[in-house]
Design an enzyme around this catalytic site. Sequence first.
Site, PDB file in Angstrom:
ATOM      1  N   GLU A   1       0.856  -1.194   0.000  1.00  0.00           N
ATOM      2  CA  GLU A   1       0.000   0.000   0.000  1.00  0.00           C
ATOM      3  C   GLU A   1       0.889   1.240   0.000  1.00  0.00           C
ATOM      4  OE1 GLU A   1      -3.227   0.682  -0.004  1.00  0.00           O
ATOM      5  OE2 GLU A   1      -4.292  -1.130   0.632  1.00  0.00           O
TER       6      GLU A   1
ATOM      7  N   HIS B   1      -3.689  -3.017  -8.239  1.00  0.00           N
ATOM      8  CA  HIS B   1      -4.965  -3.542  -7.741  1.00  0.00           C
ATOM      9  C   HIS B   1      -6.043  -3.417  -8.823  1.00  0.00           C
ATOM     10  CE1 HIS B   1      -7.872  -3.864  -4.050  1.00  0.00           C
ATOM     11  NE2 HIS B   1      -7.881  -4.936  -4.810  1.00  0.00           N
TER      12      HIS B   1
ATOM     13  N   ASP C   1      -7.140   1.762  -7.622  1.00  0.00           N
ATOM     14  CA  ASP C   1      -5.801   2.116  -7.148  1.00  0.00           C
ATOM     15  C   ASP C   1      -4.728   1.284  -7.853  1.00  0.00           C
ATOM     16  OD1 ASP C   1      -7.057  -0.008  -5.544  1.00  0.00           O
ATOM     17  OD2 ASP C   1      -5.256   0.027  -4.306  1.00  0.00           O
TER      18      ASP C   1
HETATM   19 ZN   LIG Z   1      -6.107  -1.637  -3.299  1.00  0.00          ZN
END
Ligand SMILES: [Zn+2]
Length: 171
Positions: A95, A144, A154
């Site tokens: 992330e 993603h 994203d």
């Molecule tokens: Zn994601």
Amino acid sequence: MKLNLVAAPSPDFEDRKDTVQFIIIHATGCKTLQETFDCLARRHVSAHYVIDVDGTVYGLVDPDKRAFHSGVSDWEGYCERTGFKGLNDASIGIEIQCGPKEVLENGEVCKFDNFSNDQIASCVELCKRLMRIYNVKLDHVLRHSDVSPGRKYDPGETFPWDIFKKMLEKK
Ligand SMILES: [Zn+2]
């Protein structure tokens, strides 16, 4: 390049049922790092790493374990082949801390703020290490949005994907 790696253990992980074959890049869509950690904890989801704006890499889940980052997702018939509903058993999730620029009615962030050069540099270094350790192919480093199309957006258009992939090719 030296990575600044900080432990920030998450309780949200399981044993893997498959070997690591993919690396999935995400953007948090949260305004601050603290908001990201709060949001992950509240929803009992996780990623293996979160990269802050200054390039610091927070380690949440041991990459040998399964984190909960991609949900319903698929790539090149993986789910049909394995019977799994997503890629979490076979992937490492990274992330990148990045605020939201546009949010859909369903709450999903569809556009993201800009990423910092420090974040991209750390993400390249981290990915290279993981690709080496787990023998992940370059074309198995995915967004993603690639593996959950129409559901997830994203890391979005502000992430310099082509440049990032070219940087991964360099030794
Ligand atoms: Zn994601």
